[in-house]
Design an enzyme around this catalytic site. Sequence first.
Site, short mmCIF file in Angstrom:
data_model
loop_
_atom_site.label_atom_id
_atom_site.label_comp_id
_atom_site.label_asym_id
_atom_site.label_seq_id
_atom_site.Cartn_x
_atom_site.Cartn_y
_atom_site.Cartn_z
N ILE A 154 1.25 -0.80 0.10
CA ILE A 154 0.56 -0.08 -0.04
C ILE A 154 0.80 1.35 -0.18
CG2 ILE A 154 -1.58 1.36 1.68
CD1 ILE A 154 -2.68 -1.46 2.61
N THR A 226 -4.57 5.25 7.55
CA THR A 226 -5.46 4.21 6.67
C THR A 226 -5.08 2.80 7.40
OG1 THR A 226 -3.71 3.70 4.74
CG2 THR A 226 -6.33 5.31 4.76
N SER A 227 -4.00 2.79 8.21
CA SER A 227 -3.36 1.14 8.35
C SER A 227 -4.28 0.47 10.01
CB SER A 227 -2.27 1.36 9.41
OG SER A 227 -1.24 1.21 7.57
N ARG A 228 -3.81 1.18 11.06
CA ARG A 228 -4.86 0.44 12.10
C ARG A 228 -5.35 1.25 12.96
NH1 ARG A 228 -6.48 -3.13 9.23
NH2 ARG A 228 -6.11 -4.99 9.26
N ASP A 252 -8.82 6.78 8.44
CA ASP A 252 -9.88 5.33 8.21
C ASP A 252 -10.11 4.62 9.31
OD1 ASP A 252 -11.45 4.54 6.25
OD2 ASP A 252 -10.33 2.62 5.90
N GLU A 257 -11.79 1.90 17.75
CA GLU A 257 -13.49 1.61 16.69
C GLU A 257 -14.13 -0.07 16.78
OE1 GLU A 257 -10.75 1.40 13.00
OE2 GLU A 257 -11.11 -0.26 12.75
N GLN A 290 -13.16 2.32 5.89
CA GLN A 290 -13.66 1.62 4.57
C GLN A 290 -12.59 1.38 3.50
OE1 GLN A 290 -16.61 5.88 4.51
NE2 GLN A 290 -16.06 5.54 2.44
N ALA A 291 -11.23 2.29 3.66
CA ALA A 291 -10.12 1.67 2.43
C ALA A 291 -10.57 1.31 1.66
CB ALA A 291 -9.23 2.24 2.99
N PHE A 292 -10.68 -0.37 2.09
CA PHE A 292 -10.22 -1.82 1.01
C PHE A 292 -11.46 -1.35 0.56
CE2 PHE A 292 -13.97 -4.02 2.74
CZ PHE A 292 -14.47 -2.93 4.06
P1 NAI Z 1 2.68 -5.13 3.49
O1 NAI Z 1 3.45 -6.02 4.58
O2 NAI Z 1 2.71 -4.98 2.20
O3 NAI Z 1 3.39 -4.08 4.00
C1 NAI Z 1 3.54 -3.24 5.39
C2 NAI Z 1 5.31 -2.94 5.69
O4 NAI Z 1 6.08 -2.16 7.29
C3 NAI Z 1 6.27 -3.56 5.43
O5 NAI Z 1 7.39 -3.34 4.00
C4 NAI Z 1 7.36 -3.81 6.81
O6 NAI Z 1 8.62 -3.88 6.07
C5 NAI Z 1 6.85 -2.72 7.54
N1 NAI Z 1 7.16 -2.68 9.00
C6 NAI Z 1 7.01 -3.73 9.58
N2 NAI Z 1 6.93 -2.80 10.33
C7 NAI Z 1 7.36 -1.68 10.49
C8 NAI Z 1 7.97 -0.72 11.85
N3 NAI Z 1 8.29 -1.36 13.08
N4 NAI Z 1 7.86 0.02 10.99
C9 NAI Z 1 7.95 0.51 9.83
N5 NAI Z 1 7.76 -0.27 8.99
C10 NAI Z 1 7.35 -1.51 9.16
O7 NAI Z 1 1.10 -4.75 3.95
P2 NAI Z 1 0.30 -3.31 2.89
O8 NAI Z 1 -0.69 -4.49 2.47
O9 NAI Z 1 1.52 -2.62 2.78
O10 NAI Z 1 -0.60 -3.43 4.57
C11 NAI Z 1 -0.34 -2.33 4.96
C12 NAI Z 1 -1.04 -2.35 6.36
O11 NAI Z 1 -2.55 -1.09 6.37
C13 NAI Z 1 -1.52 -3.39 7.28
O12 NAI Z 1 -1.25 -4.03 7.83
C14 NAI Z 1 -2.98 -3.10 7.18
O13 NAI Z 1 -3.02 -2.66 9.44
C15 NAI Z 1 -3.54 -1.65 6.90
N6 NAI Z 1 -4.61 -1.89 6.05
C16 NAI Z 1 -5.51 -1.46 6.02
C17 NAI Z 1 -7.38 -1.16 5.19
C18 NAI Z 1 -8.30 -0.30 5.09
O14 NAI Z 1 -9.47 -0.59 4.91
N7 NAI Z 1 -8.39 0.52 6.22
C19 NAI Z 1 -7.21 -2.00 4.01
C20 NAI Z 1 -5.85 -3.43 4.17
C21 NAI Z 1 -4.47 -3.26 4.33
#
Ligand code: NAI
Length: 342
Positions: A154, A226-228, A252, A257, A290-292
Amino acid sequence: MKVAFFDTKEYDEIAFKKFMEERNIEIKFFEPKLNIDTVDLAKGYDAVCIFVNDDANEEVINKLYEYGIKAIFLRCAGFNNVDTKACFGKIHVYRVPAYSPYAVAEHAMALYMTNNRRIHKAYNRTREYNFSLAGLTGNDMHGKTVGVIGTGRIGRCFINICQGFGMNVLCYDAFPANDLNYVSLDEIFEKSDIISLHCPLTPETRHLINKDSIKKMKKGVAIINTSRGGLIDAQALLDGIVERKIGSACLDVYEEEAELFYEDKSGHIMNDDTLLKLIAMPNVIITSHQAFLTHEALENIADTTTQNILSFFKGEQGNANELCYHCGNEQNCKKLRKEKCF
Ligand code: NAI
């Protein structure tokens, strides 16, 4: 294969029905979220399918195990709500690592742009024939510095979008690649006009945005999450807004929540003072996780989840979507050796 599906919404049923029929999987859709009060619904099923705000803590895991549940299928990427250590040796856990990074990155930018150019305010005004521009001034994005924390799927999509706008991108990742402009976390805080969070929630990243990190930031900084929710200490964010340090917050997700997002609470008295105050701020925009939510993402989630279900029940080894608390640890991670976690 009988799967109890928790926290069902209408759009889940629509997306999953096609794949259930094609792949001959029996799914019972339940509205409640999985937690210790609802875990009994899983009795008589082989597996459960859950989403971001279900609570698979140790107590819930032990109950599921007692009821003969063999696997948990997360229909999302993040897995901070599952105690994978408690699952180890008892219940297999699968997730959908990627379904549409574009959906989330595009939503992150949509939130920022809405807040920056006051689109939500303008929309409400013009519906009432109020054509005044007072208070709608935004900032050019071109030439601004954006700090991206987490440069996975992302984060990288978000970086591409920012580059399209002519922004300077600074990156931070615990596991940096070699093709991006990585700097220290402090440099991200000190130099960024906009900070966007794209890393997972772990013990290390919990409250990454806190009183101390906010102190290091530029006055007027915009924060996008938009992560957690747990990545941000919400009270510190609120204080930063009240002190005029934070110029814009685009959220988001929110740490508390679980009992609120995805539900219609419009007729209820809200007990969460921090959220109430955040919502009341003119420079805060909040969507409810709702980002997903795009058609493409829902289809991909249903496709991969049902493939995970088939893969597990066929006993396939080394499925890259299976996870446990040993994941990535070279000594203990069996997945790296193309075996099952246990
Ligand atoms: P990904 O696994 O492809 O990327 C996560 C990145 O964070 C990796 O490059 C990893 O090395 C890095 N990371 C891990 N620990 C870290 C730290 N301590 N400090 C800095 N970087 C660190 O995951 P993706 O698919 O990019 O998703 C990221 C996050 O987005 C998910 O963990 C999830 O929480 C959130 N998400 C939110 C959605 C939404 O609807 N709002 C939908 C999908 C994901």
